[in-house]
Design an enzyme around this catalytic site. Structure first.
Site, PDB file in Angstrom:
ATOM      1  N   SER A  52       0.945  -1.254   0.037  1.00  0.00           N
ATOM      2  CA  SER A  52      -0.040   0.301   0.253  1.00  0.00           C
ATOM      3  C   SER A  52       1.289   1.258   0.050  1.00  0.00           C
ATOM      4  O   SER A  52       2.178   1.157   0.297  1.00  0.00           O
ATOM      5  CB  SER A  52      -1.124  -0.013   1.070  1.00  0.00           C
ATOM      6  OG  SER A  52      -1.664   1.569   1.087  1.00  0.00           O
ATOM      7  N   TYR A  86      -0.602  -1.150  10.056  1.00  0.00           N
ATOM      8  CA  TYR A  86      -0.884  -1.203   9.155  1.00  0.00           C
ATOM      9  C   TYR A  86       0.833  -0.568   8.363  1.00  0.00           C
ATOM     10  O   TYR A  86       1.108  -1.471   8.043  1.00  0.00           O
ATOM     11  CB  TYR A  86      -2.284  -0.916   8.929  1.00  0.00           C
ATOM     12  CG  TYR A  86      -2.798  -0.733   7.507  1.00  0.00           C
ATOM     13  CD1 TYR A  86      -2.795  -2.080   6.940  1.00  0.00           C
ATOM     14  CD2 TYR A  86      -2.497   0.213   6.384  1.00  0.00           C
ATOM     15  CE1 TYR A  86      -2.840  -2.199   5.251  1.00  0.00           C
ATOM     16  CE2 TYR A  86      -2.317  -0.173   5.118  1.00  0.00           C
ATOM     17  CZ  TYR A  86      -2.946  -1.385   4.357  1.00  0.00           C
ATOM     18  OH  TYR A  86      -2.957  -1.518   3.022  1.00  0.00           O
TER      19      TYR A  86
END
Ligand SMILES: *[C@@H]1O[C@H](CO)[C@@H](O)[C@H](O)[C@H]1NC(C)=O
Length: 293
Positions: free
Chosen positions: A166, A179
């Site tokens: 990401s 995350y």
């Protein structure tokens, strides 16, 4: 003047290179593809894209009834073969089970697509060490384990690993510290592994995918807590298509959407304080309050 010309030519070549499409769909036909996190979002769309081009797919996620539907659609779309196995990537023994199933059901692995994540929501870091363990187990340790078990089969097939990361795996993102950390860890591990494969004369490529915001229900839910306004959304179908191409072409890194992700990562290196200001400006006034809940 001459220098400027050279810079402009290099820039034009670089941009043209980003859009140059040498992908041959025939490369995918008959290939054995394993996809994690394939019940929804990018993973599901990856299963469909590979199926459309006549690959053999083995998909996993936790929910059996959803996997059943995805596999049925894969067959409809033209998969040479399609299987599912419900597993929990939080359990190390399940990662081995998946790779064993690839051997028995597909006879090997050509593309290993690592895509699953644990549920996410935006919140300030408040010291939950159990959550830290869980996020790292699922988002990071399972990826390492799957790649490790699969390496002999990938070496045999001159295979490919795609790691779906990401934007938050290149740019530290507040309200998503765990995350972000798990995605940074993937970069560190797999960028080292890529070099170790080369050093051992193993022809296994590693494609790290830096994905921007996608319009999946999860992502929308995830970002609306603290971000104001629209981010640059794209669809999971387009994202999956780009990941499949990147893996097939053995690209080192895929940035998608390029215009949202790549320049931002450049700003990170050159002007980190500007980037932090940009991130803060994109957040709601009461982001900290919301993130506390
Ligand atoms: C990788 O595969 C090649 C054959 O393609 C073989 O010679 C080599 O021993 C394998 N390497 C490992 C570490 O398994």
């Amino acid at each position: 003047m001459a220098k400027l010309k050279i810079v402009l030519i290099l820039l034009a070549v670089y941009i043209a290179y980003q859009y140059y499409d040498s992908f041959d769909p025939e490369e995918v036909r008959g290939k054995s593809v394993v996809i994690t996190g394939a019940s929804t979002g990018i993973g599901e769309q990856l299963a469909y894209h590979y199926s459309q081009l006549g690959a053999k797919v083995l998909i996993t996620a936790r929910r059996e009834h959803v996997l059943q539907k995805v596999v049925a659609k894969c067959k409809e779309l033209g998969a040479q073969d399609a299987h599912y196995i419900p597993l929990d990537m939080g359990k190390l023994e399940d990662t081995k089970r998946l790779i064993d199933a690839a051997k028995t059901k597909l006879g090997g692995i050509d593309h290993l697509i690592l895509n699953h994540i644990t549920n996410n929501y935006m919140a300030l870091w408040k010291g939950d060490m159990e959550k830290l363990q869980r996020v790292m187990d699922i988002n990071f340790r399972a990826y390492v384990s799957l790649a490790t078990y699969a390496t002999p089969m990938l070496n045999e097939s001159n295979g490919r690993i795609a790691v779906v990361s990401s934007f938050a795996g290149k740019v530290a993102t507040p309200f998503a510290a765990l995350y972000s950390a798990s995605k940074f860890a993937l970069d560190g591990f797999f960028s080292a592994l890529r070099q170790e494969f080369v050093m051992q004369n193993m022809d296994i490529s590693v494609t790290l995918c830096i994905i921007g915001s996608i319009d999946t229900p999860n992502a929308l839910e995830y970002s609306k807590t603290v971000y104001s306004g629209d981010l640059f959304y794209t669809t999971s179908a387009d994202t999956a298509s780009r990941i499949m191409k990147g893996a097939t072409l053995r690209e080192r890194e895929v940035y998608f959407p390029w215009t949202m992700t790549r320049p931002t990562v450049m700003v990170r290196d050159l002007l980190p304080s500007v980037l932090e200001w940009m991130i803060k400006s994109s957040m709601k006034e009461d982001a900290v309050e919301k993130g506390r809940q």
